[in-house]
Scaffold this motif. Structure first.
Motif, short mmCIF file in Angstrom:
data_model
loop_
_atom_site.label_atom_id
_atom_site.label_comp_id
_atom_site.label_asym_id
_atom_site.label_seq_id
_atom_site.Cartn_x
_atom_site.Cartn_y
_atom_site.Cartn_z
N UNK A 191 -75.80 -72.32 69.21
CA UNK A 191 -76.72 -71.46 68.66
C UNK A 191 -76.36 -70.03 68.93
N UNK A 192 -75.48 -69.82 70.11
CA UNK A 192 -75.09 -68.49 70.49
C UNK A 192 -73.83 -68.74 71.31
N UNK A 193 -72.71 -67.79 71.22
CA UNK A 193 -71.45 -67.72 71.74
C UNK A 193 -71.55 -66.32 72.25
N UNK A 194 -71.35 -65.94 73.62
CA UNK A 194 -71.38 -64.62 73.92
C UNK A 194 -70.60 -64.25 75.24
N UNK A 195 -70.15 -63.14 75.51
CA UNK A 195 -69.55 -62.89 76.68
C UNK A 195 -70.27 -61.69 77.30
N UNK A 220 -71.92 -60.62 71.57
CA UNK A 220 -71.78 -61.95 70.71
C UNK A 220 -70.50 -62.09 70.09
N UNK A 221 -70.04 -63.23 70.11
CA UNK A 221 -68.93 -64.02 69.50
C UNK A 221 -69.22 -64.65 68.02
N UNK A 222 -68.39 -64.64 67.12
CA UNK A 222 -68.61 -65.34 66.12
C UNK A 222 -67.72 -66.25 65.67
N UNK A 223 -68.06 -67.25 64.95
CA UNK A 223 -67.09 -68.34 64.53
C UNK A 223 -66.20 -67.63 63.89
N UNK A 224 -64.71 -67.90 64.00
CA UNK A 224 -63.71 -67.17 63.17
C UNK A 224 -62.98 -68.36 62.59
N UNK A 225 -63.31 -68.58 61.16
CA UNK A 225 -62.86 -69.51 60.39
C UNK A 225 -61.56 -69.33 59.90
N UNK A 226 -61.06 -67.91 60.04
CA UNK A 226 -59.54 -67.76 59.59
C UNK A 226 -58.66 -68.39 60.57
N UNK A 227 -59.23 -68.87 62.01
CA UNK A 227 -58.51 -69.59 62.96
C UNK A 227 -58.50 -70.99 62.88
N UNK A 228 -57.42 -71.82 62.56
CA UNK A 228 -57.85 -73.27 62.40
C UNK A 228 -58.29 -74.03 63.63
N UNK A 229 -58.77 -74.97 63.51
CA UNK A 229 -59.36 -75.70 64.75
C UNK A 229 -58.11 -76.28 65.51
N UNK A 253 -65.11 -61.98 69.48
CA UNK A 253 -65.79 -60.69 69.55
C UNK A 253 -64.91 -59.79 70.07
N UNK A 254 -65.40 -58.48 70.11
CA UNK A 254 -65.12 -57.17 70.64
C UNK A 254 -65.80 -56.87 71.59
N UNK A 255 -65.19 -56.32 72.77
CA UNK A 255 -66.00 -55.47 73.66
C UNK A 255 -65.65 -54.05 73.51
N UNK A 256 -66.71 -53.11 73.34
CA UNK A 256 -66.31 -51.69 72.94
C UNK A 256 -66.38 -50.77 73.66
N UNK A 257 -67.12 -51.02 74.80
CA UNK A 257 -67.42 -49.92 76.00
C UNK A 257 -65.90 -49.92 76.90
N UNK A 258 -65.80 -48.75 77.44
CA UNK A 258 -64.64 -48.90 78.29
C UNK A 258 -65.22 -49.29 79.70
N UNK A 259 -64.95 -50.35 80.17
CA UNK A 259 -65.15 -50.90 81.39
C UNK A 259 -64.22 -50.52 82.52
N UNK A 260 -63.21 -49.90 82.12
CA UNK A 260 -62.32 -49.64 83.11
C UNK A 260 -61.00 -50.44 83.32
N UNK A 261 -60.23 -50.07 84.65
CA UNK A 261 -58.97 -51.04 84.58
C UNK A 261 -59.24 -52.42 84.95
N UNK A 262 -60.32 -52.74 85.47
CA UNK A 262 -60.33 -54.16 85.90
C UNK A 262 -61.54 -55.16 85.31
N UNK A 263 -61.82 -54.90 83.89
CA UNK A 263 -62.89 -55.53 83.30
C UNK A 263 -62.80 -57.23 83.80
#
Length: 583
Positions: A461-465, A483-492, A501-511
């Motif tokens: 129901x949800x995939x997230x990081x 949140x991460x979304x199902x990426x149908x362009x990548x074959x199973x 999904x994309x993390x857009x904040x600058x978490x620094x050198x050791x995220x």
């Protein structure tokens, strides 16, 4: 007598009998794992090595003072904000916000903060970095190995002023240390132990150290005549040959003289041997490192584990060859030249699940490497990591693993986490480093592209990081969820669908980040403490997998530990507390 153990291992184990804190360790323990790895290996999981900056007692480039001296100066300047009366301040990393103060004059402070900036992590705070760095600095320059604990909490702003000035009166200096929680004797000890390294610099303190023939050049007047952590600062003071600039350069700035002489030199005389100096400094530095704000609960002392499986080294993932693979590493102390290590594991699914039928799979180490830090080197501990990468059949998967070490002399060790084995708690959501991208290759400078593999029998129901970073440019820890979304362009592949999904904040050198998948029935799965620094890193070639039903390898779902064979007079308890057995 002990039965056919390597001599170095015997020596180590006898020393370890007195170290009971390691007995409380049970894998996984994310905070302890991270602290122990960093303290004794000197580096982040991605291989970035902070210990190399100070080892072996290195001089700072172009300046006649050591990196270690700068690191030791910084730790006292951080704890100087402590108020023993109300429990505020102490070793809390507030120094990161205080370098514009006169009391923190000179490039040494900013040099040190730059050294430390990329190494705080989710489980190692900036204040813990300062503490560990102090221990390294003392050890690499020939001083004692100081015990260190973790769990400090970082301040997010500057603390009050607290470092005494060289021109302060004797009573003012005493009052300052008393305010910080140190007795007059401890004040003398701290100054002597701190000033065995380093010195005073021009142009930072021109009233104490005059310019040389070139007014634009840095001049360092050292506290004593060596760069090592030794008692020369004491002996030279007592015999009248001191070169300490805070004694001989300027009578109005002779703060060391005021400190050392306050009790008629009794404390200095008690420190005037190599042994007494090392012991005293270890004790008073330990108190300094543990001077933290009230309410901060420190961990137990971070002891060296003789067998260590790093949480960050264990991962089930989809490899670059679209194959399900499992990687793990085990670090051993004092392995012999003929040492061989094999990893055993049980299936998760099928008739052999959890080794129920006695069938175990195993593989030999694909590679090994030696790791060290100033502390492990000072302990004469040889630490070697054995790396494993093995293919995993998705229909079988993996439930638990353990290691068998053959020292090549008839001695075998089974490392199985105290009889419980190392458990792979789930295979439903996995991070895929080879299909993720670091910020440097993305259009957005502060973006991190993450790919997760989710088992296709699990419709989430949800995939997230949940992302976390402490090594940020403003020194304030950052935490955010994406949140991460199902990426149908990548074959199973291998029974897994891919979510991105994309993390857009600058978490620094050791995220770092924890991946979560929530099934429709509400069951949650997590792949914990993954490191941005390992994005795109390819796994080593997989080893060949073998099978056996032999019971002699131990680790039968945690029940088949080899019986230890120890001679009369040697306590058996050490084996139990370390989770090891020998034959």
């Amino acid at each position: 007598m002990l039965l056919n153990l390597p001599a170095s291992l015997v020596s180590y184990l006898l020393l370890t009998i007195a170290s009971v804190r390691a007995a409380d360790y049970h894998w996984p323990s994310l905070q302890y794992d991270a602290l122990e790895d960093f303290l004794y290996e000197g580096q982040r999981p991605d291989g970035s090595n902070m210990a190399q900056l100070v080892t072996p007692c290195k001089l700072r480039g172009g300046v006649n003072t050591t990196v270690a001296a700068e690191w030791v100066r910084l730790v006292y300047h951080d704890i100087a904000s402590h108020n023993v009366a109300d429990g505020t301040g102490g070793l809390d990393g507030s120094i990161f916000f205080e370098t514009d103060r006169v009391e923190n004059n000179g490039p040494g402070m900013n040099n040190t903060l730059s050294d430390f900036s990329g190494f705080p992590s989710k489980y190692i705070t900036r204040a813990d970095i300062i503490a560990i760095a102090t221990v390294w600095a003392v050890a690499t320059c020939g001083g004692p190995v100081i015990p260190v604990q973790g769990g400090r909490i970082d301040a997010n702003s500057a603390g009050p002023y607290g470092v005494p000035n060289a021109t302060d009166t004797q009573q003012s200096i005493v009052d300052t240390f008393t305010h910080q929680g140190f007795s007059t004797q401890e004040m003398i000890q701290l100054v002597a132990c701190g000033h065995t390294l380093g010195g005073v610099r021009y142009p930072d303190f021109p009233d104490i150290v005059p310019a040389g023939s070139n007014p634009s050049a840095t001049v360092v007047d050292s506290f004593d005549d060596t760069h090592t952590f030794d008692h020369n600062i004491v002996s030279a003071y007592l015999d009248g040959t001191t070169v300490d600039p805070l004694i001989v350069n300027n009578a109005s700035s002779a703060s060391d003289l005021l400190v050392f002489s306050i009790d008629g030199n009794a404390t200095m005389q008690s420190m005037n041997t190599a042994e007494s100096f090392a012991s005293t400094c270890s004790t008073v530095f330990t108190k300094m490192l543990n001077t933290v704000p009230s309410g901060v609960q420190l961990t137990d002392t971070i002891d060296l584990l003789p067998v260590k499986v790093s949480t960050s080294s264990v991962q089930l993932t989809i490899g670059s060859n679209s194959q399900l693979q499992f990687q793990a590493a085990v670090r051993l102390q004092v392995p012999g030249s003929n040492t061989k290590v094999q990893m055993y594991w049980c299936d998760r699914y099928g008739s052999d699940a959890n080794c129920a039928s006695g069938l175990k799979r195993f593989a030999s180490s694909g590679s090994s490497s030696t790791v060290s830090s100033p502390v492990s080197e000072a302990m004469n501990a040889t630490l070697k990591k054995y790396q494993f990468v093995v293919p995993i059949d998705p229909s079988q998967s993996i439930s638990e693993f353990w290691f068998v070490v053959d020292y090549g002399n008839g001695t075998t060790l089974v490392a199985d986490n105290g009889g419980t084995n190392y458990v792979v708690d789930q295979d439903q959501v996995l991070w895929v480093p080879s299909m993720s991208q670091a910020k440097s290759v993305l259009t957005g400078a502060d973006a991190v592209f993450v790919t997760a593999a989710v088992k296709n029998t699990n419709t989430p129901s949800r995939v997230y990081m949940d992302c976390f970073g402490r090594a940020t440019t403003n020194y304030i820890a950052a935490n955010a969820t994406y949140d991460l979304q199902l990426n149908t362009s990548i074959p199973s592949v291998a029974g897994y669908n891919f979510y991105t999904g994309v993390a857009t904040f600058d978490f620094g050198a050791t995220m770092s980040f924890d991946l979560h998948s929530v099934a429709e029935n509400g069951t949650s799965y997590a792949d914990m403490y993954r490191q941005e620094g390992l994005i795109g890193v390819s796994l080593a070639p997989a080893s060949t997998v073998n099978t056996t039903k032999s019971s002699s390898v131990g680790g039968d779902s945690g029940a088949g530990i080899l019986a230890p064979r120890w001679g009369v007079g040697v306590g058996l308890g050490i084996l139990a507390v370390l989770g090891l057995s020998y034959s």
